[in-house]
Design a protein around this motif. Structure first.
Motif, mmCIF file in Angstrom:
data_model
loop_
_atom_site.group_PDB
_atom_site.id
_atom_site.type_symbol
_atom_site.label_atom_id
_atom_site.label_comp_id
_atom_site.label_asym_id
_atom_site.label_seq_id
_atom_site.Cartn_x
_atom_site.Cartn_y
_atom_site.Cartn_z
ATOM 1 N N ASP A 3 0.753 -1.107 0.012
ATOM 2 C CA ASP A 3 0.006 0.051 -0.086
ATOM 3 C C ASP A 3 0.688 1.334 -0.075
ATOM 4 O O ASP A 3 0.678 2.209 -0.677
ATOM 5 C CB ASP A 3 -0.921 0.202 1.156
ATOM 6 C CG ASP A 3 -2.079 -1.075 1.297
ATOM 7 O OD1 ASP A 3 -2.101 -1.696 -0.020
ATOM 8 O OD2 ASP A 3 -2.702 -1.420 2.399
ATOM 9 N N ILE A 4 1.820 1.196 0.940
ATOM 10 C CA ILE A 4 2.893 2.348 0.955
ATOM 11 C C ILE A 4 3.311 2.655 -0.354
ATOM 12 O O ILE A 4 3.292 3.767 -0.957
ATOM 13 C CB ILE A 4 4.108 2.187 2.091
ATOM 14 C CG1 ILE A 4 3.342 2.210 3.358
ATOM 15 C CG2 ILE A 4 5.237 3.172 1.732
ATOM 16 C CD1 ILE A 4 4.207 2.172 4.347
ATOM 17 N N LYS A 53 2.509 1.759 -3.482
ATOM 18 C CA LYS A 53 1.624 2.525 -4.482
ATOM 19 C C LYS A 53 1.063 3.763 -4.366
ATOM 20 O O LYS A 53 1.209 4.427 -5.256
ATOM 21 C CB LYS A 53 0.249 1.406 -4.547
ATOM 22 C CG LYS A 53 -0.700 1.818 -5.492
ATOM 23 C CD LYS A 53 -1.464 0.781 -6.187
ATOM 24 C CE LYS A 53 -2.276 1.398 -7.317
ATOM 25 N NZ LYS A 53 -2.277 2.786 -7.629
ATOM 26 N N SER A 54 0.623 4.248 -2.980
ATOM 27 C CA SER A 54 0.073 5.670 -2.714
ATOM 28 C C SER A 54 1.220 6.554 -2.942
ATOM 29 O O SER A 54 1.040 7.569 -3.752
ATOM 30 C CB SER A 54 -0.566 5.553 -1.310
ATOM 31 O OG SER A 54 0.547 5.308 -0.535
ATOM 32 N N ARG A 55 2.505 6.366 -2.557
ATOM 33 C CA ARG A 55 3.684 7.151 -2.673
ATOM 34 C C ARG A 55 4.331 7.525 -3.908
ATOM 35 O O ARG A 55 4.413 8.483 -4.462
ATOM 36 C CB ARG A 55 4.803 6.772 -1.822
ATOM 37 C CG ARG A 55 4.899 7.004 -0.058
ATOM 38 C CD ARG A 55 3.336 6.808 0.545
ATOM 39 N NE ARG A 55 3.664 6.750 2.059
ATOM 40 C CZ ARG A 55 2.892 6.365 2.773
ATOM 41 N NH1 ARG A 55 1.539 6.075 2.177
ATOM 42 N NH2 ARG A 55 3.091 6.459 4.090
ATOM 43 N N CYS A 56 4.200 6.176 -4.803
ATOM 44 C CA CYS A 56 4.678 6.200 -5.989
ATOM 45 C C CYS A 56 3.638 7.106 -6.835
ATOM 46 O O CYS A 56 3.878 7.889 -7.873
ATOM 47 C CB CYS A 56 4.821 4.908 -6.907
ATOM 48 S SG CYS A 56 6.439 4.264 -6.022
ATOM 49 N N ASP A 57 2.460 6.886 -6.684
ATOM 50 C CA ASP A 57 1.324 7.755 -7.407
ATOM 51 C C ASP A 57 1.474 9.204 -7.107
ATOM 52 O O ASP A 57 1.405 9.772 -8.201
ATOM 53 C CB ASP A 57 0.074 7.210 -7.222
ATOM 54 C CG ASP A 57 -0.457 5.837 -7.696
ATOM 55 O OD1 ASP A 57 0.442 5.060 -8.315
ATOM 56 O OD2 ASP A 57 -1.452 5.190 -7.213
ATOM 57 N N LEU A 58 1.591 9.416 -5.930
ATOM 58 C CA LEU A 58 1.427 10.932 -5.722
ATOM 59 C C LEU A 58 2.970 11.399 -6.286
ATOM 60 O O LEU A 58 2.966 12.282 -6.755
ATOM 61 C CB LEU A 58 1.927 10.964 -4.022
ATOM 62 C CG LEU A 58 1.817 12.216 -3.560
ATOM 63 C CD1 LEU A 58 0.445 13.083 -3.772
ATOM 64 C CD2 LEU A 58 2.166 12.076 -1.827
ATOM 65 N N GLU A 72 2.406 12.093 -9.842
ATOM 66 C CA GLU A 72 1.616 13.344 -10.121
ATOM 67 C C GLU A 72 2.405 14.546 -9.876
ATOM 68 O O GLU A 72 2.158 15.597 -10.559
ATOM 69 C CB GLU A 72 0.394 13.457 -8.685
ATOM 70 C CG GLU A 72 -0.642 12.997 -9.168
ATOM 71 C CD GLU A 72 -1.879 12.919 -7.942
ATOM 72 O OE1 GLU A 72 -1.825 13.799 -7.345
ATOM 73 O OE2 GLU A 72 -2.367 11.834 -7.811
#
Ligand code: PEP
Ligand code: MN
Length: 363
Positions: free
Chosen positions: A318-319, A321-326, A329
């Motif tokens: 989870d960590i 995925k969310s950080r790489c997406d951010l 962006e």
């Protein structure tokens, strides 16, 4: 570069070097340190006579008893002498003793009442009060408070006013005793052009080994000089012993420093500013990582107490995925962010395993 001569014989084009012990302790210590510094060509001697200590019980300075020692330094070595003042009584006693230059400490500079009292005492002293006065930055990173403190002294009619950058305090343990936050003195120079701004690497670093790199950084940024604590026997100093150096080391440092040659070109100036911003951001980054590791260790403790495994696979996914997406962006490559996070995670796991290991060692 500053414009007003600070004291006769001190060339505004040369770095202003002030050195001497944190505190005047005994007449012998003052004289011994002064003789050695004078032998190396130091022209302005410093020694704290009244010491503002954070907590009661520390060495609070010898007081007025030490003023004749500074007079002796002046007479026997020819150096100018300087000390810190924090009250009207200090100003009056220091001027009476013929102290050549006064400075105001960081704790005092943060207090407008105290600053005004000192300014009034200087004004009331008339001719005698016409000495150079250097104002240290307040302990908190507040440029307006620093400027206000300087203005109070200027408004009292003091013509030779300077500033000392000694870093800003923050809570907790850090590499530096006081954070340099270089952009603040830099901005002071822009807001108050022409006044000398010198750097105090001793109080910024808090450790001997940081004096040289901080001094070079100050030179590279165009500071007008340095105030460095030096003691004839630093390990036995009664205050700030971790940051004091012998006169011999002071001499080595001053001679090893590479001055910023010539006037700064605009491009050099903006490059310096940008680099200083990078330095600050890297410091912030390390601070944040340190905080993150501390929380990880707390989590490690929790897992240990609840019989859980160190690595929880789902959470890690989870960590990532969310950080790489951010990051994506924000225009950073997700692959780069994956590598950064993997490294951080590796260090967190290592620190958590240490906590688990402690448990087995204890058994
Ligand atoms: C000092 O110069 O010894 C001193 C007390 O410094 P500061 O006011 O910067 O803490
Ligand atoms: Mn000190």
């Amino acid at each position: 570069m500053y414009t007003t001569e600070i004291l006769p014989g001190l060339d505004p084009k040369e770095p202003l070097i002030i050195s001497g012990p944190c505190s005047a302790e005994t007449e012998e210590q003052v004289m011994e340190t002064a003789r050695r510094l004078a032998g190396f060509g130091v022209k302005v001697f410093r020694a704290g006579i009244w010491k503002p200590r954070t907590k009661p019980g520390g060495f609070e300075g010898v007081g007025a008893e030490g003023l004749p020692w500074l007079r002796r330094v002046k007479e026997e070595t020819g150096m100018y002498v300087s000390t810190e003042v924090a009250t009207r009584a200090h100003v009056e006693a220091a001027l009476e003793a013929g102290i050549d230059l006064l400075w105001i400490g960081a704790r005092t500079a943060a207090n407008p009442f105290a600053m005004q009292e000192i300014a009034d005492a200087l004004r009331d002293a008339g001719e005698k009060g016409d000495v150079p006065v250097f104002v240290k930055n307040p302990v908190n990173p507040d440029l307006e408070l620093w400027i206000g403190a300087i203005q109070r002294i200027q408004n009292a009619g003091v013509k030779r006013v300077g500033a000392i950058h000694r870093g800003f305090s923050v809570y907790g343990k850090h590499l530096y005793r006081n954070m340099p936050q270089w952009h603040i003195p830099y901005e002071l120079g822009r807001r108050m052009p022409g006044i000398p701004i010198i750097c105090d690497p001793s109080h910024i670093g808090g450790k001997r080994e940081l004096i040289m790199p901080l001094s070079q950084q100050a030179y590279d940024m165009g500071f007008d000089g340095l105030i460095i604590e030096s003691h004839c026997d630093p390990d036995c100093a009664w205050s700030d012993k971790a940051q004091q150096i012998t006169p011999e080391v002071l001499n080595l440092i001053v001679n090893a420093l590479v001055p910023l040659r010539g006037a700064k070109a605009d491009s050099t100036e903006s490059l310096t500013l940008l680099r200083q911003e990078i330095d600050q951001l890297d410091n912030d980054l390390i601070e944040v990582l340190n905080k993150r590791m501390r929380v990880c260790r707390e989590i490690g403790q929790y897992k240990k107490e609840h019989g859980m495994k160190v690595v929880q696979g789902a959470r890690y996914g989870d960590i990532m995925k969310s950080r790489c997406d951010l990051a994506a962006e924000m225009g950073m490559s997700p692959e780069f962010m994956r590598r950064v996070l993997a490294s951080i995670h590796e260090e967190s796991v290592r620190q958590q395993l240490e906590i688990f290991k402690k448990e087995s060692d204890e058994k």
